[in-house]
Design an enzyme around this catalytic site. Structure first.
Site, PDB file in Angstrom:
ATOM      1  N   ASN A  71      -5.078  26.305 -40.819  1.00  0.00           N
ATOM      2  CA  ASN A  71      -4.978  25.157 -39.987  1.00  0.00           C
ATOM      3  C   ASN A  71      -5.435  23.951 -40.695  1.00  0.00           C
ATOM      4  O   ASN A  71      -6.488  23.428 -41.079  1.00  0.00           O
ATOM      5  CB  ASN A  71      -5.930  25.546 -38.762  1.00  0.00           C
ATOM      6  N   TRP A  72      -4.188  22.978 -40.943  1.00  0.00           N
ATOM      7  CA  TRP A  72      -4.534  21.743 -41.548  1.00  0.00           C
ATOM      8  C   TRP A  72      -5.525  20.624 -40.976  1.00  0.00           C
ATOM      9  O   TRP A  72      -5.583  19.727 -41.322  1.00  0.00           O
ATOM     10  CB  TRP A  72      -2.988  21.236 -41.971  1.00  0.00           C
ATOM     11  N   LYS A  73      -5.494  20.905 -39.577  1.00  0.00           N
ATOM     12  CA  LYS A  73      -6.285  20.112 -38.878  1.00  0.00           C
ATOM     13  C   LYS A  73      -5.616  18.624 -38.949  1.00  0.00           C
ATOM     14  O   LYS A  73      -4.639  18.405 -39.085  1.00  0.00           O
ATOM     15  CB  LYS A  73      -7.839  20.071 -39.297  1.00  0.00           C
ATOM     16  N   HIS A 100      -9.248  25.923 -30.057  1.00  0.00           N
ATOM     17  CA  HIS A 100     -10.020  25.804 -31.021  1.00  0.00           C
ATOM     18  C   HIS A 100     -11.267  25.059 -30.783  1.00  0.00           C
ATOM     19  O   HIS A 100     -11.398  24.090 -29.875  1.00  0.00           O
ATOM     20  CB  HIS A 100      -9.263  25.055 -32.038  1.00  0.00           C
ATOM     21  N   GLU A 143     -12.758  22.861 -32.041  1.00  0.00           N
ATOM     22  CA  GLU A 143     -12.825  21.405 -32.056  1.00  0.00           C
ATOM     23  C   GLU A 143     -12.138  20.527 -30.814  1.00  0.00           C
ATOM     24  O   GLU A 143     -12.435  19.761 -30.272  1.00  0.00           O
ATOM     25  CB  GLU A 143     -12.074  21.030 -33.328  1.00  0.00           C
ATOM     26  N   SER A 200     -15.090  28.658 -42.914  1.00  0.00           N
ATOM     27  CA  SER A 200     -15.414  28.562 -44.504  1.00  0.00           C
ATOM     28  C   SER A 200     -15.017  29.852 -45.267  1.00  0.00           C
ATOM     29  O   SER A 200     -15.666  30.211 -46.177  1.00  0.00           O
ATOM     30  CB  SER A 200     -16.953  28.421 -44.531  1.00  0.00           C
ATOM     31  N   GLY A 256      -9.225  26.684 -42.529  1.00  0.00           N
ATOM     32  CA  GLY A 256      -9.329  25.188 -42.608  1.00  0.00           C
ATOM     33  C   GLY A 256      -9.283  24.430 -44.187  1.00  0.00           C
ATOM     34  O   GLY A 256      -8.022  24.413 -44.482  1.00  0.00           O
ATOM     35  N   GLY A 257     -10.248  24.199 -44.524  1.00  0.00           N
ATOM     36  CA  GLY A 257     -10.276  23.399 -45.907  1.00  0.00           C
ATOM     37  C   GLY A 257      -9.673  24.052 -47.037  1.00  0.00           C
ATOM     38  O   GLY A 257      -8.967  23.436 -47.345  1.00  0.00           O
TER      39      GLY A 257
HETATM   40  P1  13P Z   1     -12.957  25.881 -42.270  1.00  0.00           P
HETATM   41  O1  13P Z   1     -12.219  26.878 -43.151  1.00  0.00           O
HETATM   42  O2  13P Z   1     -12.760  24.444 -43.014  1.00  0.00           O
HETATM   43  O3  13P Z   1     -14.362  26.205 -42.221  1.00  0.00           O
HETATM   44  O4  13P Z   1     -12.125  25.678 -41.079  1.00  0.00           O
HETATM   45  C1  13P Z   1     -11.970  26.835 -40.168  1.00  0.00           C
HETATM   46  C2  13P Z   1     -11.447  26.493 -39.056  1.00  0.00           C
HETATM   47  O5  13P Z   1     -11.760  25.828 -38.146  1.00  0.00           O
HETATM   48  C3  13P Z   1      -9.877  27.062 -39.048  1.00  0.00           C
HETATM   49  O6  13P Z   1      -9.408  26.742 -37.714  1.00  0.00           O
END
Ligand code: 13P
Length: 252
Positions: free
Chosen positions: A6-8, A92, A94, A210, A231-232
């Protein structure tokens, strides 16, 4: 096993193209591991083009639950399909926390995804406060029940669930393998009760929060962890590739 990125709200168009090319390369040795990336809307078309001819799938990060119309700023399921998306993330944390998405809206998005042949990745997870109060199972159960209201068994066959404890997202703090396994087993048994074992057992449950190359193994080795939503660490092809590599050790 499915490893999803998920590149956000990261990567402009040139960076998205470059990252996509790196992921495509890293996924060449993925074997039976399914690989998916969810870039920002403006890069979806370009990333789909980079992935064409490879096994890497592409998904949206959300969608609006109408086909078209006067909904300024929103993106529809038919639009996602038209550029080549196969999946879409719904609910999600967020979206829930920063944009006020309610359980009812998550349900509408999930139903709309199914209607248009997109596989929804339903995100659920508790906050730190809720976990500290011992309410994590209640919270997750209520999120599942609300998001899957009215969803039938045939639709559930095309569903992915991601357990993303809010306190582990972007914090560097990850759920322990035991915490992840316990919640995944709880989600699995809820899905089995709701949809019957023939379907429930087959729904992949991803862990998100994470996940990094150094902790992927302990998380992916858990019985009920069927992959990751990252994510990251999905923003660097080498890190994402390293997690894909770990996952290849857990495919039958
Ligand atoms: P991180 O891996 O940056 O914690 O993000 C997880 C996430 O929200 C994937 O959708």
């Amino acid at each position: 096993m499915l490893i999803a990125g998920n590149w956000k709200m990261n990567t402009d168009l040139p960076k998205a193209r470059a990252l996509a090319a790196g992921v495509r390369k890293a996924a060449e040795t993925a074997g039976d591991v399914e690989v998916l990336v969810c870039p920002p809307f403006v890069s979806l078309d370009a990333v789909c083009q980079v992935m064409r001819g490879s096994a890497v799938q592409v998904g949206g990060q959300t969608l609006y639950p109408e086909d078209s119309g006067a909904f300024t700023g929103e993106v529809s399921a038919p639009m996602l399909r038209s550029v080549g998306c196969s999946h879409v993330i719904v609910g999600h944390s967020e979206r829930r926390q920063l944009f006020g998405e309610t359980d009812e809206e998550v349900n509408a998005r999930l139903v709309q995804a199914h209607l248009h042949g997109l596989v929804p990745i339903l995100c659920v997870g508790e906050t730190l406060q809720e976990r500290n109060a011992g309410h994590q199972q209640t919270v997750v159960k209520e999120q599942l029940a609300a998001a899957l209201a009215g969803v039938d068994i045939a639709e559930a066959a095309d569903l992915l669930v991601a357990y993303e404890p809010v306190w582990a997202i972007g914090t560097g703090e990850t759920a322990s393998p035991e915490q992840a396994q316990a919640m995944h087993a709880f989600i699995r048994s809820w899905l089995n009760d709701r949809f019957g074992e023939t379907v429930g057992v087959d729904i992949a449950i991803l862990y998100g929060g994470s996940m990094k190359p150094h902790n992927a193994d302990e998380l992916l080795s858990q019985d009920d962890v069927d992959g990751g939503l990252i994510g990251g660490a999905s923003l660097k092809a080498s890190d994402f590739g390293a997690i894909i590599n770990v996952a290849t050790g857990y495919t039958a």
